[in-house]
Design a protein around this motif. Sequence first.
Motif, PDB file in Angstrom:
ATOM      1  N   UNK A   1      -7.879  23.087   6.786  1.00 34.83           N
ATOM      2  CA  UNK A   1      -7.484  24.044   7.778  1.00 34.83           C
ATOM      3  C   UNK A   1      -6.514  24.933   7.640  1.00 34.83           C
ATOM      4  N   UNK A   2      -5.288  24.724   8.438  1.00 32.06           N
ATOM      5  CA  UNK A   2      -4.366  25.702   8.384  1.00 32.06           C
ATOM      6  C   UNK A   2      -3.001  25.031   7.565  1.00 32.06           C
ATOM      7  N   UNK A   3      -3.380  23.968   6.955  1.00 29.20           N
ATOM      8  CA  UNK A   3      -2.538  23.525   5.957  1.00 29.20           C
ATOM      9  C   UNK A   3      -3.016  23.327   4.367  1.00 29.20           C
ATOM     10  N   UNK A   4      -1.887  23.185   3.641  1.00 29.82           N
ATOM     11  CA  UNK A   4      -2.149  23.023   2.253  1.00 29.82           C
ATOM     12  C   UNK A   4      -1.431  22.026   1.819  1.00 29.82           C
ATOM     13  N   UNK A   5      -2.103  21.057   1.118  1.00 31.83           N
ATOM     14  CA  UNK A   5      -1.424  20.050   0.407  1.00 31.83           C
ATOM     15  C   UNK A   5      -1.408  19.908  -1.023  1.00 31.83           C
ATOM     16  N   UNK A   6      -0.252  19.594  -1.572  1.00 33.97           N
ATOM     17  CA  UNK A   6      -0.248  19.503  -3.111  1.00 33.97           C
ATOM     18  C   UNK A   6       0.150  18.276  -3.349  1.00 33.97           C
ATOM     19  N   UNK A   7      -0.745  17.822  -4.217  1.00 30.69           N
ATOM     20  CA  UNK A   7      -0.446  16.452  -4.828  1.00 30.69           C
ATOM     21  C   UNK A   7      -0.418  16.115  -6.362  1.00 30.69           C
ATOM     22  N   UNK A   8       0.321  15.192  -6.637  1.00 26.01           N
ATOM     23  CA  UNK A   8       0.718  15.184  -8.216  1.00 26.01           C
ATOM     24  C   UNK A   8       0.768  13.586  -8.447  1.00 26.01           C
ATOM     25  N   UNK A   9       0.246  13.150  -9.543  1.00 25.11           N
ATOM     26  CA  UNK A   9       0.488  11.664  -9.816  1.00 25.11           C
ATOM     27  C   UNK A   9       1.621  11.428 -10.984  1.00 25.11           C
ATOM     28  N   UNK A  10       2.464  10.862 -10.789  1.00 28.63           N
ATOM     29  CA  UNK A  10       3.512  10.667 -11.764  1.00 28.63           C
ATOM     30  C   UNK A  10       2.943  10.139 -13.139  1.00 28.63           C
ATOM     31  N   UNK A  11       3.237  10.856 -14.097  1.00 32.15           N
ATOM     32  CA  UNK A  11       2.788  10.428 -15.567  1.00 32.15           C
ATOM     33  C   UNK A  11       3.511   9.264 -15.877  1.00 32.15           C
ATOM     34  N   UNK A  12       4.714   8.752 -15.483  1.00 33.97           N
ATOM     35  CA  UNK A  12       5.174   7.570 -15.875  1.00 33.97           C
ATOM     36  C   UNK A  12       4.929   6.558 -15.143  1.00 33.97           C
ATOM     37  N   UNK A  13       5.072   6.341 -13.836  1.00 36.29           N
ATOM     38  CA  UNK A  13       4.793   5.337 -12.953  1.00 36.29           C
ATOM     39  C   UNK A  13       3.382   5.389 -12.017  1.00 36.29           C
ATOM     40  N   UNK A  14       3.046   6.580 -11.882  1.00 41.63           N
ATOM     41  CA  UNK A  14       1.869   6.502 -11.426  1.00 41.63           C
ATOM     42  C   UNK A  14       2.003   6.893  -9.845  1.00 41.63           C
ATOM     43  N   UNK A  15       3.025   7.051  -9.230  1.00 40.55           N
ATOM     44  CA  UNK A  15       3.369   7.339  -8.065  1.00 40.55           C
ATOM     45  C   UNK A  15       2.610   8.450  -7.376  1.00 40.55           C
TER      46      UNK A  15
END
Length: 65
Positions: free
Chosen positions: A43-57
Amino acid sequence: MSKTARGTTALDRLRDRLDQDGHVCSACGYVHPDPSWEAVTTGDRIQYRRRCDSCGALARRTYRL
Ligand SMILES: [Zn+2]
């Protein structure tokens, strides 16, 4: 009045914000040499996601467009 700088788009500005603080994992402090954020628009939002390469958070940033 809007401040339009050099034809940058809203997405470009969001990218800049991610570049500033998106390299460091908030969970373990791992610094990503090249963080790969995945962009999801809802919709009117954009979400960025990233998984940590080290701990997976999973890091998330949500912005309004
Ligand atoms: Zn981490």
